[in-house]
Scaffold this active site. Structure first.
Site, PDB file in Angstrom:
ATOM      1  N   LYS A 165      -0.114   3.964 -18.448  1.00  0.00           N
ATOM      2  CA  LYS A 165       0.021   4.798 -17.250  1.00  0.00           C
ATOM      3  C   LYS A 165       1.357   5.515 -17.245  1.00  0.00           C
ATOM      4  O   LYS A 165       2.270   5.177 -18.013  1.00  0.00           O
ATOM      5  CB  LYS A 165      -0.133   3.955 -15.991  1.00  0.00           C
ATOM      6  CG  LYS A 165       0.790   2.745 -15.905  1.00  0.00           C
ATOM      7  CD  LYS A 165       0.391   1.858 -14.737  1.00  0.00           C
ATOM      8  CE  LYS A 165       1.199   0.574 -14.701  1.00  0.00           C
ATOM      9  NZ  LYS A 165       0.799  -0.301 -13.576  1.00  0.00           N
ATOM     10  N   GLY A 171      -1.644   6.894  -7.297  1.00  0.00           N
ATOM     11  CA  GLY A 171      -3.012   7.337  -7.100  1.00  0.00           C
ATOM     12  C   GLY A 171      -3.914   7.170  -8.302  1.00  0.00           C
ATOM     13  O   GLY A 171      -4.995   7.750  -8.358  1.00  0.00           O
ATOM     14  N   LYS A 248      -8.708   4.055  -4.948  1.00  0.00           N
ATOM     15  CA  LYS A 248      -9.335   3.207  -3.949  1.00  0.00           C
ATOM     16  C   LYS A 248     -10.416   3.948  -3.154  1.00  0.00           C
ATOM     17  O   LYS A 248     -10.263   5.129  -2.850  1.00  0.00           O
ATOM     18  CB  LYS A 248      -8.275   2.675  -2.980  1.00  0.00           C
ATOM     19  CG  LYS A 248      -7.156   1.917  -3.663  1.00  0.00           C
ATOM     20  CD  LYS A 248      -5.968   1.715  -2.724  1.00  0.00           C
ATOM     21  CE  LYS A 248      -4.781   1.131  -3.463  1.00  0.00           C
ATOM     22  NZ  LYS A 248      -3.574   1.073  -2.609  1.00  0.00           N
ATOM     23  N   GLU A 286       2.146  -3.716  -4.112  1.00  0.00           N
ATOM     24  CA  GLU A 286       0.822  -3.803  -4.714  1.00  0.00           C
ATOM     25  C   GLU A 286       0.847  -4.756  -5.914  1.00  0.00           C
ATOM     26  O   GLU A 286       1.788  -4.744  -6.713  1.00  0.00           O
ATOM     27  CB  GLU A 286       0.350  -2.420  -5.148  1.00  0.00           C
ATOM     28  CG  GLU A 286       0.357  -1.417  -3.998  1.00  0.00           C
ATOM     29  CD  GLU A 286      -0.644  -0.300  -4.178  1.00  0.00           C
ATOM     30  OE1 GLU A 286      -1.573  -0.459  -4.987  1.00  0.00           O
ATOM     31  OE2 GLU A 286      -0.503   0.719  -3.502  1.00  0.00           O
ATOM     32  N   ARG A 304       5.936   4.092   1.686  1.00  0.00           N
ATOM     33  CA  ARG A 304       5.382   4.963   2.724  1.00  0.00           C
ATOM     34  C   ARG A 304       4.260   4.233   3.437  1.00  0.00           C
ATOM     35  O   ARG A 304       3.933   3.090   3.105  1.00  0.00           O
ATOM     36  CB  ARG A 304       4.824   6.234   2.081  1.00  0.00           C
ATOM     37  CG  ARG A 304       3.840   5.930   0.948  1.00  0.00           C
ATOM     38  CD  ARG A 304       3.087   7.126   0.474  1.00  0.00           C
ATOM     39  NE  ARG A 304       2.361   6.887  -0.759  1.00  0.00           N
ATOM     40  CZ  ARG A 304       1.199   6.253  -0.863  1.00  0.00           C
ATOM     41  NH1 ARG A 304       0.613   5.766   0.230  1.00  0.00           N
ATOM     42  NH2 ARG A 304       0.607   6.094  -2.026  1.00  0.00           N
ATOM     43  N   ARG A 347     -13.562   4.816   2.888  1.00  0.00           N
ATOM     44  CA  ARG A 347     -13.060   6.190   2.824  1.00  0.00           C
ATOM     45  C   ARG A 347     -14.253   7.132   2.691  1.00  0.00           C
ATOM     46  O   ARG A 347     -15.017   7.031   1.722  1.00  0.00           O
ATOM     47  CB  ARG A 347     -12.114   6.365   1.644  1.00  0.00           C
ATOM     48  CG  ARG A 347     -10.893   5.462   1.689  1.00  0.00           C
ATOM     49  CD  ARG A 347      -9.874   5.900   0.662  1.00  0.00           C
ATOM     50  NE  ARG A 347      -8.799   4.934   0.515  1.00  0.00           N
ATOM     51  CZ  ARG A 347      -7.679   5.158  -0.181  1.00  0.00           C
ATOM     52  NH1 ARG A 347      -7.517   6.329  -0.805  1.00  0.00           N
ATOM     53  NH2 ARG A 347      -6.743   4.232  -0.266  1.00  0.00           N
TER      54      ARG A 347
END
Length: 454
Positions: A165, A171, A248, A286, A304, A347
């Protein structure tokens, strides 16, 4: 206290759009403060613009010319007499330069210090800092990996499979798993492109991170709140393991996949993480949980408000935006965080429910479900247009029950009762998920959606 808040914070400029801008406006106005919205030409008719006390046009639909244009956002703040800026999530919310510019302009930044954002913004630096603070981390690279040969050497030391990554950003962008050298070459190229595109890294030396990949992992995060008196509180955890493309889709609290002993260790580790950076305000630590071994490692810290914060609010009875505002004003409120019951967030995206590709369009029908234990945070209404310029999130459908079984049943009824026509939407996927045996039993991991679509 309203007078003190007004003197310190009001008016509050919300540097965001859609459902999160609307959600922040709601709390700002309830607290007796004026809410200032900013918007692009594409968003001129959306509900958040109408519901603000004042709204300022930033520019064209392109985010770089509107929501990401720091000069325009700061000018809007000055023109409206704003005393504070709430960035929401995404856009400029974790932009160190913007946070500093807000503070240098004499306004209050409703978020952690720029120093904390900077420390946690780079995943490699964050990993090293967390390890020093006694927070478990996965085996991985301690320095940026800037070419494929270094990546191959690192993978040999770590052992396959590895997660590849970008060192910066979030995200799920640029993330992929490699099981061998050939797969690593592809994964590295993908992460390198993402690092160059989203993080501004040079093409000849993008900052990439390799970590040991947990085969059967749950993605569980802890909500923390840092107070001006130096305390860091853990407000419970959220399970975010239902994901497509490492992003997510559904979150719930509490996590059905961890033991009370593991929960206690995770909350304690999250507090140590916040203390290590002198964290102030709402943030999220996380983690990846090995579902078989009941152990966890640090993944990243989001400095945030999270998209999925409503599930924490439902089980604790707290208003996280209000707490952000009070902390920014210098308060150290007494907070009782004893989660009760169970909450799930779905969502609702303007996307194909099978392949999850965006499907924008004009909303012809928009009928939100209501009832006891049902909450909808939406950014749109009938007649509005979901444009292709921004994230396709239209709303967050949340349900709350005395236990998980009740929450699941309320979720089935609420999903069935949410009518959206016009743009594509993923409500059929949510209905499918609620009948999936793995999800219903709570025995699922981050590979669930891929298995549903295999």
């Amino acid at each position: 206290m309203v007078g003190v808040l007004t003197e310190t914070l009001g008016p509050v400029l919300i540097a965001n759009r859609g459902e999160i801008a609307r959600r922040i406006i709601r709390t700002v106005k309830r607290m007796g403060l004026r809410a200032v919205a900013v918007y692009s030409e594409a968003d001129a008719d959306l509900p958040f613009v109408r519901e603000a006390d004042e709204a300022v046009l930033l520019g064209p639909a392109n985010p770089a010319q509107s929501y990401l244009d720091t000069a325009k956002v700061l000018e809007a703040a000055r023109a409206t007499g704003a005393k504070s800026v709430h960035p929401g999530y995404g856009f400029l919310s974790e932009n160190v330069a913007f946070a500093r510019a807000v503070m240098e302009a004499g306004m209050t930044w409703i978020g952690p210090s720029p120093e904390a954002i900077d420390k946690m913004g780079d995943k490699i630096n964050a990993r090293n800092l967390m390890e020093a603070a006694g927070v478990p981390v996965a085996a991985g690279t301690r320095e940026p990996v800037t070419d494929l040969s270094l990546a191959l050497k690192a993978a040999e030391q770590i052992g396959y499979p590895v997660m590849v990554k970008t060192a910066g950003g979030g995200g799920g962008i640029g993330m992929s798993v490699a099981h061998d050298d050939e797969g690593l070459a592809k994964a590295y190229e993908q992460a390198a492109r993402a690092a160059s595109r989203f993080s501004g890294d040079a093409l000849d030396g993008p900052a990439v991170l390799l970590e040991r990949y947990i085969e059967r992992a749950r993605h569980v995060e802890v909500q923390i709140l840092g107070l001006p008196d130096g305390r860091v509180l853990a407000l419970g955890e959220r399970d975010c393991s239902v994901q497509r493309r490492h992003q997510k889709v559904v979150e719930e609290s509490p996590s059905p996949g961890i033991t009370p002993e593991l929960r206690e260790r995770m909350l304690a580790a999250a507090v140590r993480a916040g203390e290590a950076v002198g964290y102030l305000g709402a943030g999220t630590v996380e983690c990846l949980v090995d579902a078989d071994q009941q152990d966890f490692v640090f993944l990243e810290m989001n400095t945030r408000l999270q998209v999925e914060h409503p599930v924490t609010e439902l089980v604790t009875g707290l208003d996280l935006v209000e707490l952000q505002l009070r902390v920014a004003a210098g308060e150290s409120p007494e907070v009782s965080a004893e989660p009760r019951g169970h909450a799930i967030e779905f969502r609702v995206y303007a996307e194909d429910p099978k392949r999850f590709f965006p499907g924008p369009g004009v909303i012809k029908v928009w009928d939100e479900p209501t009832g006891d234990g049902v909450r909808v945070d939406s950014g749109y209404a009938a007649g509005d247009t979901v444009t292709p310029f921004y994230d396709p999130l239209m709303a967050k459908l949340c349900v709350y029950g005395a236990d998980r079984a009740e929450a699941l049943e309320k979720g089935r009824k609420a999903v069935a009762g949410f009518a959206v026509e016009g743009p594509k939407n993923n409500l059929p996927f949510c209905a499918e998920l609620l009948e999936n045996a793995e999800f219903v039993t709570g025995d699922y991991d981050t590979g669930l959606v891929a298995r549903m679509r295999s």
